[in-house]
Write a protein that holds these residues in place. Structure first.
Motif, PDB file in Angstrom:
ATOM      1  N   LYS A   1       0.832  -1.202   0.000  1.00  0.00           N
ATOM      2  CA  LYS A   1       0.000   0.000   0.000  1.00  0.00           C
ATOM      3  C   LYS A   1       0.868   1.255   0.000  1.00  0.00           C
ATOM      4  N   ILE A   2       1.921   1.227   0.782  1.00  0.00           N
ATOM      5  CA  ILE A   2       2.832   2.382   0.824  1.00  0.00           C
ATOM      6  C   ILE A   2       3.494   2.569  -0.534  1.00  0.00           C
ATOM      7  N   LEU A   3       3.954   1.474  -1.128  1.00  0.00           N
ATOM      8  CA  LEU A   3       4.591   1.559  -2.436  1.00  0.00           C
ATOM      9  C   LEU A   3       3.601   2.052  -3.501  1.00  0.00           C
ATOM     10  N   GLU A   4       2.357   1.600  -3.407  1.00  0.00           N
ATOM     11  CA  GLU A   4       1.342   2.029  -4.363  1.00  0.00           C
ATOM     12  C   GLU A   4       1.079   3.533  -4.243  1.00  0.00           C
ATOM     13  N   LYS A   5       1.003   4.035  -3.018  1.00  0.00           N
ATOM     14  CA  LYS A   5       0.807   5.474  -2.812  1.00  0.00           C
ATOM     15  C   LYS A   5       1.993   6.260  -3.356  1.00  0.00           C
ATOM     16  N   GLU A   6       3.189   5.764  -3.078  1.00  0.00           N
ATOM     17  CA  GLU A   6       4.394   6.443  -3.554  1.00  0.00           C
ATOM     18  C   GLU A   6       4.438   6.437  -5.082  1.00  0.00           C
ATOM     19  N   HIS A   7       4.071   5.319  -5.698  1.00  0.00           N
ATOM     20  CA  HIS A   7       4.045   5.210  -7.154  1.00  0.00           C
ATOM     21  C   HIS A   7       3.056   6.213  -7.740  1.00  0.00           C
ATOM     22  N   LYS A   8       1.865   6.293  -7.136  1.00  0.00           N
ATOM     23  CA  LYS A   8       0.851   7.230  -7.608  1.00  0.00           C
ATOM     24  C   LYS A   8       1.355   8.664  -7.505  1.00  0.00           C
ATOM     25  N   LYS A   9       2.016   8.989  -6.393  1.00  0.00           N
ATOM     26  CA  LYS A   9       2.558  10.334  -6.195  1.00  0.00           C
ATOM     27  C   LYS A   9       3.630  10.636  -7.244  1.00  0.00           C
TER      28      LYS A   9
ATOM     29  N   LEU B   1       3.876   9.339 -10.244  1.00  0.00           N
ATOM     30  CA  LEU B   1       3.223   9.537 -11.545  1.00  0.00           C
ATOM     31  C   LEU B   1       2.595  10.923 -11.635  1.00  0.00           C
ATOM     32  N   GLU B   2       1.978  11.378 -10.542  1.00  0.00           N
ATOM     33  CA  GLU B   2       1.398  12.721 -10.529  1.00  0.00           C
ATOM     34  C   GLU B   2       2.490  13.778 -10.697  1.00  0.00           C
ATOM     35  N   ASP B   3       3.612  13.576 -10.000  1.00  0.00           N
ATOM     36  CA  ASP B   3       4.732  14.508 -10.130  1.00  0.00           C
ATOM     37  C   ASP B   3       5.265  14.533 -11.559  1.00  0.00           C
TER      38      ASP B   3
ATOM     39  N   LYS C   1       5.995  17.212 -16.679  1.00  0.00           N
ATOM     40  CA  LYS C   1       5.843  17.213 -18.139  1.00  0.00           C
ATOM     41  C   LYS C   1       5.077  18.461 -18.596  1.00  0.00           C
ATOM     42  N   ALA C   2       3.993  18.788 -17.883  1.00  0.00           N
ATOM     43  CA  ALA C   2       3.208  19.981 -18.239  1.00  0.00           C
ATOM     44  C   ALA C   2       4.055  21.236 -18.067  1.00  0.00           C
ATOM     45  N   GLU C   3       4.815  21.289 -17.000  1.00  0.00           N
ATOM     46  CA  GLU C   3       5.692  22.439 -16.759  1.00  0.00           C
ATOM     47  C   GLU C   3       6.742  22.557 -17.860  1.00  0.00           C
TER      48      GLU C   3
END
Length: 103
Positions: free
Chosen positions: A61-69, A71-73, A78-80
Motif C-alpha cells: 500500500k505504501i509503495l502504491e501510494k508512492e508510485h501514484k505520487k 506519476l502525478e509529479d 511534463k506539463a511544466e
C-alpha cells in the motif's frame, strides 16, 4: 519471528532501523513496539499477532501510494516542461522581431 528479532537486537546490539531493514518492515516503530512489549511482559507478551503477509500488504500500500505520487509529479513536470518550451519559443520569436525592427 518477533522473539528471534528481539534476541538478535539484544545480542548483536543492532538498531531497530537495521533490524527493520533486514526483516523488510516498512517502519522501525514496529520493532520498537515489539521491544516495549518484551520489556513489559517478557517473552509471553510477544506473539505473532500479524502474519508476515499483513506487513507485506502494508508495504504494498505504501509503495502504491508512492508510485501514484511519482506519476502525478511526472505529469506535473511534463506539463511544466511543455509550458517552458512554449514560453521559450515565444521569447525567441519576440527577440527576433525586435531585432528586425531595430536592426
Amino acid at each position: 519471528m518477533k522473539l528471534e528479532a528481539i534476541h538478535d537486537i539484544i545480542a548483536n546490539k543492532k538498531s531497530y532501523y537495521q533490524k527493520a531493514i533486514e526483516l523488510m518492515l516498512t517502519d522501525p516503530k514496529i520493532i520498537s513496539d515489539w521491544m516495549e512489549k518484551y520489556r513489559k511482559g517478557g517473552e509471553d507478551a510477544i506473539t505473532d499477532t500479524y502474519s508476515r503477509e499483513a506487513y507485506k500488504h502494508h508495504n504494498d500500500k505504501i509503495l502504491e501510494k508512492e508510485h501514484k505520487k511519482l506519476l502525478e509529479d511526472l505529469e506535473r513536470i511534463k506539463a511544466e516542461n511543455e509550458y517552458l518550451k512554449k514560453s521559450y519559443s515565444l521569447i525567441l520569436a519576440r527577440s527576433k522581431l525586435s531585432k528586425k525592427k531595430f536592426g
